[in-house]
Design a protein around this motif. Structure first.
Motif: not given
Length: 523
Positions: A155-169
Motif C-alpha cells: 500500500a505504501e509503495e502504491a501510494k508513493a507511486e501515485l503521489m509522484s505521478r500526480i505531483e509530476e503532472e
C-alpha cells in the motif's frame, strides 16, 4: 463817720455782687436742668426706638426661623419620599430578578435533563459507530490484502507511486499555466508600456546638449607656466590652497591640468585660472581676490540653476539645501552625460508616464528631479548614490514615497510602490537613447565579452550574443536539454548573475530562445 460810710458802701457792693452771683448761679442751674431734662427725653426716645427695633428684629428672626424650619421639614419630607421611591424600585427590581432566576432555574433544569438524555443517545450511537468502524477496518484490511496480492505492491509503495505521478503532472500543468499567463501578461504589458513610453517621449521634445567638465586650461604661451608657479612656487601654492584643486604643470604644450574629486571646486579653479591668465596679474593677493569672486559667482549660478529647475517643473516648497544640491549637479557628469540635464529629463518623462497611468505627475516629477541628488555629494559620502540621495531627501523633509523612489530606482531597496518603477523607466529612457552617454571603447568591448561569458556559463546554453550596444543579450539553448519551463528560470538566473557581477548604465534585456526544428527530405 467817713469810715462807716465807706464800709457801708463796700458792704453794699458786696451784697450786690452776691446777689448777681446768686442770680447767675440760679440761671446756670436752670439751664443745666433744662439740658438734663432734654438729654433725659432724648435718651428715653433712643431707648424707646431701640426697643422697637429690637422687637422688629426679634419678630423678623422668629419669622426666618419659622421659614427655615418649614424649608427643612419640606426638604426632609422630599428626601424621605425620594428614598422611599428608590426603595420601592429596588424592591420591584429584586422581585423581578428573583422571578428571572426562578425561570432560568427551570430552563437550566430542563436543559440538564435534555443533556442527560442526549448523552445517553450519544453513548449508544458511539457504541454502534465503534462496531461499524471495527467492521470497516476488518473489511478494508481484507481488500488491501487482496489488492496487494493482485498488484504485487504494498500500500505504501502504491501510494508513493501515485503521489509522484500526480505531483509530476501538477508541476507540468502549473508550469504550462504560468508560461501561458506570463506570455499573455507580457504581451499586454509590452503593448501598454510601449504606448505609454512613446507618449512620454513625444511629450518631451526639449533640446539636449551634453556638457563636459573641462579639466585642461589652455595658456597663451609656455611662459605663462612660470608666472603661474611664481617665485619659489608661492603662486601655485596659494592657488591650490584657496581652491582645493591640484594644479598639474607638465610638458603638455600651452596647457595645464586641474585635478580634483569635487566638480564644483574644479569649475571654480578653471574659471579663476582663466581669468588670472587673461588678466596677467598673478600673485597671491590677486589669486585670493579672483578665487573669492568666482566662488560667489559659482554659488549664485548653482542657486539660480536649482531654482530654474524647480520653476520649469512646477515644483514648490522644496528645502533650500536641496535646491542648492540640484544646482551642483550642473557640474557633475556620468558617462559624459550632464546629471543636471539628465535629472530634468527624467523628471519630465516621469511626470508624463505618471499622467498616462492616472497617477500624480507632481510627485513623479519631484522624485525624478531628485533621483540622482546623491551624486552631488557622493565624492564626500561613501555608499551608493541612490541611498545617499534618499538620506538627503529624508533629512530635508521630502515625503516617504519620494524617499523610497530615490532609494529604489537602482533597486538598492526592494521597490514596494509603482513610483520607483516609473523613475527606473524614465532613467533608462534618458540614459539609453543614442548620444546621451559615452563610454571608453575598451570598457565597452570588455562589458560585451563579460556579458556573453556569463550567459555561456550556464548548462544547456548553445550560443550567446550581446546586441543593441550591450542593452540585450540573446541566449540560444539546446532544446533537448532545456524545456520551455526551464527557459523561464534560465532567463531569471542569467539576469540575476548579470546584476551581481557587472556594472552598467540603464538595464540589460535577457532573451532566451528555444526552438525545435524537424527536418525531412523528399526524394
Amino acid at each position: 463817720m467817713t469810715t462807716q460810710n465807706g464800709l457801708t458802701i463796700v458792704l453794699g457792693i458786696l451784697a450786690l455782687l452776691f446777689l448777681f452771683l446768686a442770680i447767675y448761679f440760679f440761671q446756670r442751674k436752670k439751664a443745666i436742668e433744662g439740658r438734663l431734662k432734654k438729654a433725659e427725653e432724648t435718651a428715653e426716645d433712643i431707648i424707646a426706638r431701640a426697643k422697637r427695633e429690637a422687637e422688629s428684629i426679634l419678630k423678623e428672626a422668629s419669622l426666618q426661623a419659622k421659614d427655615y424650619m418649614l424649608q427643612v421639614r419640606s426638604d426632609f419630607e422630599k428626601e424621605s419620599q425620594r428614598k422611599k421611591e428608590e426603595l420601592q424600585k429596588l424592591e420591584r427590581r429584586l422581585i423581578q430578578k428573583e422571578e428571572m432566576l426562578d425561570r432560568r432555574t427551570e430552563v437550566v433544569d430542563k436543559r440538564e435533563s435534555e443533556v442527560n438524555r442526549k448523552e445517553k443517545e450519544l453513548d449508544s450511537k458511539s457504541a454502534k459507530l465503534d462496531s461499524l468502524i471495527k467492521d470497516y477496518e476488518e473489511k478494508s484490511a481484507k481488500v488491501m490484502d487482496e489488492l496487494e496480492r493482485v498488484a504485487g505492491m504494498s500500500a505504501e509503495e502504491a501510494k508513493a507511486e501515485l503521489m509522484s505521478r500526480i505531483e509530476e503532472e501538477a508541476k507540468m500543468d502549473v508550469a504550462r499555466r504560468i508560461k501561458a499567463l506570463e506570455d499573455e501578461f507580457r504581451e499586454e504589458a509590452d503593448r501598454k508600456a510601449q504606448k505609454i513610453i512613446a507618449l512620454a517621449i513625444q511629450k518631451y521634445a526639449a533640446d539636449y546638449v551634453s556638457d563636459k567638465v573641462v579639466t585642461a586650461v589652455s595658456l597663451p604661451s609656455d611662459d605663462m607656466k612660470g608666472r603661474i608657479i611664481g617665485r619659489e612656487g608661492r603662486n601655485i601654492r596659494a592657488f591650490e590652497a584657496l581652491t582645493g584643486v591640484d594644479l598639474i604643470i607638465d610638458d603638455t604644450p600651452e596647457a595645464v591640468i586641474l585635478s580634483c574629486f569635487n566638480p564644483v571646486r574644479r569649475e571654480i579653479a578653471r574659471i579663476a585660472l582663466e581669468r588670472l591668465v587673461a588678466d596677467g596679474r598673478i600673485h597671491p593677493a590677486r589669486i585670493e581676490e579672483v578665487v573669492n569672486k568666482v566662488t560667489k559667482e559659482v554659488e549664485q549660478q548653482i542657486k539660480e540653476a536649482g531654482e530654474q529647475a524647480i520653476f520649469d517643473l512646477g515644483i514648490h516648497s522644496m528645502h533650500p539645501e536641496l535646491i542648492k544640491l540640484i544646482g551642483k549637479l550642473k557640474f557633475r557628469t556620468s558617462y559624459g552625460q550632464n546629471i543636471y540635464a539628465h535629472s530634468l529629463e527624467v523628471a519630465f518623462l516621469s511626470g508624463a508616464i505618471a499622467s498616462e497611468l492616472g497617477l500624480n505627475p507632481k510627485v513623479a516629477k519631484r522624485a525624478g528631479l531628485l533621483h540622482d541628488i546623491g551624486k552631488a555629494v557622493d565624492h564626500e559620502v561613501e555608499g551608493p548614490h541612490a541611498l545617499i540621495g534618499a538620506d538627503l531627501a529624508k533629512k530635508y523633509g521630502e515625503s516617504s514615497r519620494v524617499v523610497h523612489a530615490i532609494a529604489a530606482h537602482h533597486e538598492d531597496e526592494e521597490p514596494h510602490d509603482i513610483l520607483p518603477i516609473i523613475i527606473q523607466a524614465a532613467d533608462a529612457l534618458s540614459g539609453a537613447r543614442p548620444g546621451a552617454r559615452r563610454e571608453m571603447l575598451e570598457n565597452y568591448l570588455r562589458r560585451l565579452e563579460d556579458l556573453e561569458k556569463i550567459a555561456s556559463s550556464f548548462k544547456g546554453v548553445d550560443k550567446a550574443y550581446a546586441i543593441q550596444a550591450g542593452r540585450e543579450i540573446r541566449v540560444i539553448v539546446r532544446p533537448e536539454k532545456i524545456t520551455d519551463e526551464a527557459a523561464l528560470m534560465l532567463a531569471r538566473d542569467i539576469a540575476k548573475k548579470v546584476e551581481e557581477e557587472l556594472s552598467y548604465p540603464g538595464q540589460i534585456k535577457v532573451t532566451v530562445i528555444r526552438e525545435t526544428r524537424a527536418v525531412e527530405y523528399a526524394r
